[in-house]
Design a protein around this motif. Structure first.
Motif, PDB file in Angstrom:
ATOM      1  N   VAL A  45      -5.621   0.358   5.683  1.00  0.00           N
ATOM      2  CA  VAL A  45      -5.669  -0.765   4.739  1.00  0.00           C
ATOM      3  C   VAL A  45      -6.496  -1.936   5.230  1.00  0.00           C
ATOM      4  O   VAL A  45      -6.938  -2.739   4.427  1.00  0.00           O
ATOM      5  CB  VAL A  45      -4.254  -1.242   4.325  1.00  0.00           C
ATOM      6  CG1 VAL A  45      -3.515  -0.156   3.599  1.00  0.00           C
ATOM      7  CG2 VAL A  45      -3.462  -1.762   5.494  1.00  0.00           C
ATOM      8  N   ASP A  50      -1.057  -6.387   4.585  1.00  0.00           N
ATOM      9  CA  ASP A  50      -0.837  -5.099   3.918  1.00  0.00           C
ATOM     10  C   ASP A  50      -0.313  -4.067   4.909  1.00  0.00           C
ATOM     11  O   ASP A  50       0.584  -3.283   4.588  1.00  0.00           O
ATOM     12  CB  ASP A  50      -2.128  -4.582   3.273  1.00  0.00           C
ATOM     13  CG  ASP A  50      -2.535  -5.378   2.049  1.00  0.00           C
ATOM     14  OD1 ASP A  50      -1.696  -6.147   1.514  1.00  0.00           O
ATOM     15  OD2 ASP A  50      -3.694  -5.234   1.615  1.00  0.00           O
ATOM     16  N   ASP A  53       3.338  -4.620   5.531  1.00  0.00           N
ATOM     17  CA  ASP A  53       4.118  -4.138   4.386  1.00  0.00           C
ATOM     18  C   ASP A  53       4.215  -2.615   4.388  1.00  0.00           C
ATOM     19  O   ASP A  53       5.267  -2.047   4.108  1.00  0.00           O
ATOM     20  CB  ASP A  53       3.494  -4.604   3.064  1.00  0.00           C
ATOM     21  CG  ASP A  53       3.629  -6.101   2.854  1.00  0.00           C
ATOM     22  OD1 ASP A  53       4.443  -6.754   3.551  1.00  0.00           O
ATOM     23  OD2 ASP A  53       2.913  -6.635   1.977  1.00  0.00           O
ATOM     24  N   VAL A  54       3.104  -1.961   4.696  1.00  0.00           N
ATOM     25  CA  VAL A  54       3.072  -0.494   4.745  1.00  0.00           C
ATOM     26  C   VAL A  54       4.050   0.019   5.797  1.00  0.00           C
ATOM     27  O   VAL A  54       4.810   0.957   5.544  1.00  0.00           O
ATOM     28  CB  VAL A  54       1.638   0.014   5.030  1.00  0.00           C
ATOM     29  CG1 VAL A  54       1.648   1.459   5.496  1.00  0.00           C
ATOM     30  CG2 VAL A  54       0.767  -0.140   3.795  1.00  0.00           C
ATOM     31  N   ASP A  57       7.618  -0.386   4.623  1.00  0.00           N
ATOM     32  CA  ASP A  57       7.891   0.607   3.583  1.00  0.00           C
ATOM     33  C   ASP A  57       8.026   2.007   4.191  1.00  0.00           C
ATOM     34  O   ASP A  57       8.920   2.770   3.812  1.00  0.00           O
ATOM     35  CB  ASP A  57       6.766   0.579   2.540  1.00  0.00           C
ATOM     36  CG  ASP A  57       7.005   1.557   1.408  1.00  0.00           C
ATOM     37  OD1 ASP A  57       8.126   1.570   0.848  1.00  0.00           O
ATOM     38  OD2 ASP A  57       6.070   2.323   1.078  1.00  0.00           O
ATOM     39  N   ASP A  89      -1.482   4.837  -0.498  1.00  0.00           N
ATOM     40  CA  ASP A  89      -0.971   4.349  -1.783  1.00  0.00           C
ATOM     41  C   ASP A  89      -1.383   2.898  -2.006  1.00  0.00           C
ATOM     42  O   ASP A  89      -1.847   2.528  -3.084  1.00  0.00           O
ATOM     43  CB  ASP A  89       0.559   4.452  -1.845  1.00  0.00           C
ATOM     44  CG  ASP A  89       1.065   5.879  -1.955  1.00  0.00           C
ATOM     45  OD1 ASP A  89       0.248   6.784  -2.247  1.00  0.00           O
ATOM     46  OD2 ASP A  89       2.284   6.086  -1.736  1.00  0.00           O
ATOM     47  N   VAL A  90      -1.211   2.074  -0.977  1.00  0.00           N
ATOM     48  CA  VAL A  90      -1.585   0.655  -1.080  1.00  0.00           C
ATOM     49  C   VAL A  90      -3.093   0.526  -1.284  1.00  0.00           C
ATOM     50  O   VAL A  90      -3.558  -0.243  -2.129  1.00  0.00           O
ATOM     51  CB  VAL A  90      -1.131  -0.131   0.170  1.00  0.00           C
ATOM     52  CG1 VAL A  90      -1.777  -1.504   0.229  1.00  0.00           C
ATOM     53  CG2 VAL A  90       0.382  -0.250   0.199  1.00  0.00           C
ATOM     54  N   ARG A  93      -4.169   1.343  -4.778  1.00  0.00           N
ATOM     55  CA  ARG A  93      -3.803   0.296  -5.745  1.00  0.00           C
ATOM     56  C   ARG A  93      -4.674  -0.946  -5.591  1.00  0.00           C
ATOM     57  O   ARG A  93      -4.852  -1.704  -6.530  1.00  0.00           O
ATOM     58  CB  ARG A  93      -2.333  -0.089  -5.576  1.00  0.00           C
ATOM     59  CG  ARG A  93      -1.376   0.949  -6.109  1.00  0.00           C
ATOM     60  CD  ARG A  93       0.042   0.413  -6.195  1.00  0.00           C
ATOM     61  NE  ARG A  93       0.540  -0.117  -4.951  1.00  0.00           N
ATOM     62  CZ  ARG A  93       1.338   0.535  -4.104  1.00  0.00           C
ATOM     63  NH1 ARG A  93       1.712   1.765  -4.386  1.00  0.00           N
ATOM     64  NH2 ARG A  93       1.760  -0.030  -3.002  1.00  0.00           N
ATOM     65  N   ARG A  94      -5.189  -1.148  -4.406  1.00  0.00           N
ATOM     66  CA  ARG A  94      -5.963  -2.363  -4.134  1.00  0.00           C
ATOM     67  C   ARG A  94      -7.432  -2.002  -3.961  1.00  0.00           C
ATOM     68  O   ARG A  94      -7.921  -1.867  -2.864  1.00  0.00           O
ATOM     69  CB  ARG A  94      -5.435  -3.040  -2.885  1.00  0.00           C
ATOM     70  CG  ARG A  94      -6.129  -4.353  -2.565  1.00  0.00           C
ATOM     71  CD  ARG A  94      -5.601  -4.901  -1.275  1.00  0.00           C
ATOM     72  NE  ARG A  94      -4.231  -5.292  -1.397  1.00  0.00           N
ATOM     73  CZ  ARG A  94      -3.830  -6.545  -1.556  1.00  0.00           C
ATOM     74  NH1 ARG A  94      -4.701  -7.517  -1.564  1.00  0.00           N
ATOM     75  NH2 ARG A  94      -2.562  -6.822  -1.678  1.00  0.00           N
ATOM     76  N   ARG A  97     -10.647  -5.577  -2.111  1.00  0.00           N
ATOM     77  CA  ARG A  97      -9.979  -6.078  -0.913  1.00  0.00           C
ATOM     78  C   ARG A  97     -10.811  -7.167  -0.271  1.00  0.00           C
ATOM     79  O   ARG A  97     -12.016  -7.160  -0.335  1.00  0.00           O
ATOM     80  CB  ARG A  97      -9.796  -4.961   0.105  1.00  0.00           C
ATOM     81  CG  ARG A  97      -8.730  -4.013  -0.249  1.00  0.00           C
ATOM     82  CD  ARG A  97      -8.583  -3.033   0.843  1.00  0.00           C
ATOM     83  NE  ARG A  97      -9.403  -1.891   0.480  1.00  0.00           N
ATOM     84  CZ  ARG A  97      -9.600  -0.850   1.238  1.00  0.00           C
ATOM     85  NH1 ARG A  97      -9.066  -0.795   2.398  1.00  0.00           N
ATOM     86  NH2 ARG A  97     -10.339   0.139   0.838  1.00  0.00           N
TER      87      ARG A  97
END
Length: 183
Positions: A45, A50, A53-54, A57, A89-90, A93-94, A97
């Protein structure tokens, strides 16, 4: 049964205890693998927040799936696949960047105190020119030391594709970083 030889004994006992419901044991697994999990996430990422967060998660996903974990395999490799999938996945979605300069190295153990800010900036810029999957394969292999087969499983691509992506990533970085080579 004794733990398989490729799995560190401490990790194996933590996994067994965590599977039995011991939350402190799972906390031990988190402490044991959090730096590498962050490095894998950051490779994919590229933005610090991010990646954090990953990792969070991924540990939640791992905890929820712990009952399905095969204790004959290495927890770290299993977790790395979860981290890579969560990061992808992140990243999907992004699509737009922001690029931030790496103020930390990918992992503490790889930090070279002699490295200049200019070198880090140039390396980060060069890495950002690579397509996401190619950058992920390069960092997972060259920085994290994963084998082509492991990377293939993490990113859900054939081993040969991981090998090819690594080759092409290295070729693409040669141009922008040519003057840094010491022959």
């Amino acid at each position: 049964l004794p733990p398989p030889s490729r799995i560190p004994p401490d990790e194996h006992s933590l996994v067994i205890a965590a599977k039995g419901g011991d939350r402190e044991a799972f906390g031990g697994l988190v402490r044991l693998h959090q730096k590498r999990a962050y490095a894998v996430a950051r490779a994919i990422v590229s933005v610090h927040e991010d990646a954090e967060d990953v990792v969070q998660d991924a540990f939640i996903r791992a905890y929820q799936a712990l009952d399905r974990f095969d204790t004959g395999q290495a927890f770290g490799a299993w977790l790395a696949r979860i981290v890579a999938n969560a990061a992808l996945d992140v990243a999907r979605r992004r699509k737009v960047r922001t690029t931030e300069e790496l103020h930390d190295t990918v992992a503490d153990t790889f930090h070279d105190p002699g490295e200049s800010d200019e070198l880090r900036r140039r390396l980060n810029e060069a890495l950002q020119t690579l397509p996401e999957r190619m950058r992920s394969v390069l960092v997972l292999h060259d920085v994290e030391g994963f084998a082509h087969a492991e990377i293939g499983r993490m990113l859900s691509i054939p081993d040969g594709t991981a090998r090819s992506d690594l080759h092409h990533a290295r070729l693409r970085l040669r141009g922008p970083l040519q003057d840094l080579r010491s022959d």
